[in-house]
Design an enzyme around this catalytic site. Sequence first.
Site, PDB file in Angstrom:
ATOM      1  N   GLU A 235       0.952  -0.705  -4.897  1.00  0.00           N
ATOM      2  CA  GLU A 235      -0.161   0.212  -5.124  1.00  0.00           C
ATOM      3  C   GLU A 235       0.380   1.623  -5.031  1.00  0.00           C
ATOM      4  OE1 GLU A 235      -3.428   2.943  -3.681  1.00  0.00           O
ATOM      5  OE2 GLU A 235      -1.635   2.292  -2.576  1.00  0.00           O
TER       6      GLU A 235
ATOM      7  N   GLU B 143      -3.858   3.984  -8.618  1.00  0.00           N
ATOM      8  CA  GLU B 143      -5.104   4.633  -8.207  1.00  0.00           C
ATOM      9  C   GLU B 143      -5.152   6.058  -8.742  1.00  0.00           C
ATOM     10  OE1 GLU B 143      -7.693   6.281  -4.439  1.00  0.00           O
ATOM     11  OE2 GLU B 143      -6.160   4.773  -4.012  1.00  0.00           O
TER      12      GLU B 143
ATOM     13  N   HIS C  38       0.836  -1.200   0.000  1.00  0.00           N
ATOM     14  CA  HIS C  38       0.000   0.000   0.000  1.00  0.00           C
ATOM     15  C   HIS C  38       0.873   1.253   0.000  1.00  0.00           C
ATOM     16  CE1 HIS C  38      -2.900   2.792   2.248  1.00  0.00           C
ATOM     17  NE2 HIS C  38      -3.459   2.561   1.078  1.00  0.00           N
TER      18      HIS C  38
ATOM     19  N   HIS D 118      -0.420  10.698  -2.759  1.00  0.00           N
ATOM     20  CA  HIS D 118      -1.781  10.365  -2.348  1.00  0.00           C
ATOM     21  C   HIS D 118      -2.706  11.570  -2.234  1.00  0.00           C
ATOM     22  CE1 HIS D 118      -5.072   9.473   0.504  1.00  0.00           C
ATOM     23  NE2 HIS D 118      -5.085   8.310  -0.114  1.00  0.00           N
TER      24      HIS D 118
END
Length: 289
Positions: A35, A118, A8, A50
């Site tokens: 990820e 993502e 992650h 992020h």
Amino acid sequence: MDTLFFAHRGSSHKYSENTRAAYLQAIDEGADGIECDVHLSMDGQVVCHHDPTVDRTSDASGLVSAFTLEQLKAMDFTGVVPAEVPAEYGTENEQLLSLDELLALIEDRGKPVGLAVEIKHPSPYGYLLEDRVLQVLAGHGFDPQTGRAGSQGQIAVTLMSFEPDALRYLGRTVNTDLLCQLMTEVNPEYIQELLDSGQVGRAGVYSVLYRSVAEGIELINAGGAGIIGSGVAWTRANEQMVRRWLAEGRQARIWTVDRPADAQYLIDLGVGELTSNRPVELRRELEQH
């Protein structure tokens, strides 16, 4: 163990999230996948980060979209996890990566690795973010039908978002089996509280999270996303729905799984992929039981 363990934001328990060190640690310790999260910089570069701002993760402040890649690289992103970064994992100002650099880094290591990208919304650049991600991937040989990238096809790429519209857009050119609909529980009253307090940016993010559930369920049911990307709590609360999707042949990649009890529950449920801040330790703990 057949279960795949994704790191992650890299191995973010050991080094600061979405940094060169965290990604290299994940590859070198044997995670099955990485990820990462992406935004567009002011000069149109796909940046691995992020939050929409750099406030939490760096020694600076402001929107990621308001800085060039060069300006972002001048910042220090190593403070989230204050660990000493070994020299082979790069200097302080080599920690923030573009998606292009992350793909090159994986390629350089030569190991087969999954890469879950993502796509973060809302984005001030709209679908230009998706277009630029696809352009970067194409530069590394990405096949939109199989998801394979890299000189040996050793990188298995999937694309994720909480924003169903992003996946619908990507689904025009990318095999929907490679698309992951992310879902989590968000209270609509909380969004309103953020709006009322003037935190419009955060409210926009949480609005996407909230919409992702109803629209995401619809998208998965319609075959628009082949991978279920729900959080642990959402998965537990909606176990029967997840069971049905798995029985219908869909894949699941559940996040963020750091506790062995959660991991074992998900494996027993039939989940094939787990996203963890500590992927290799978690796998080791499960194998010892």
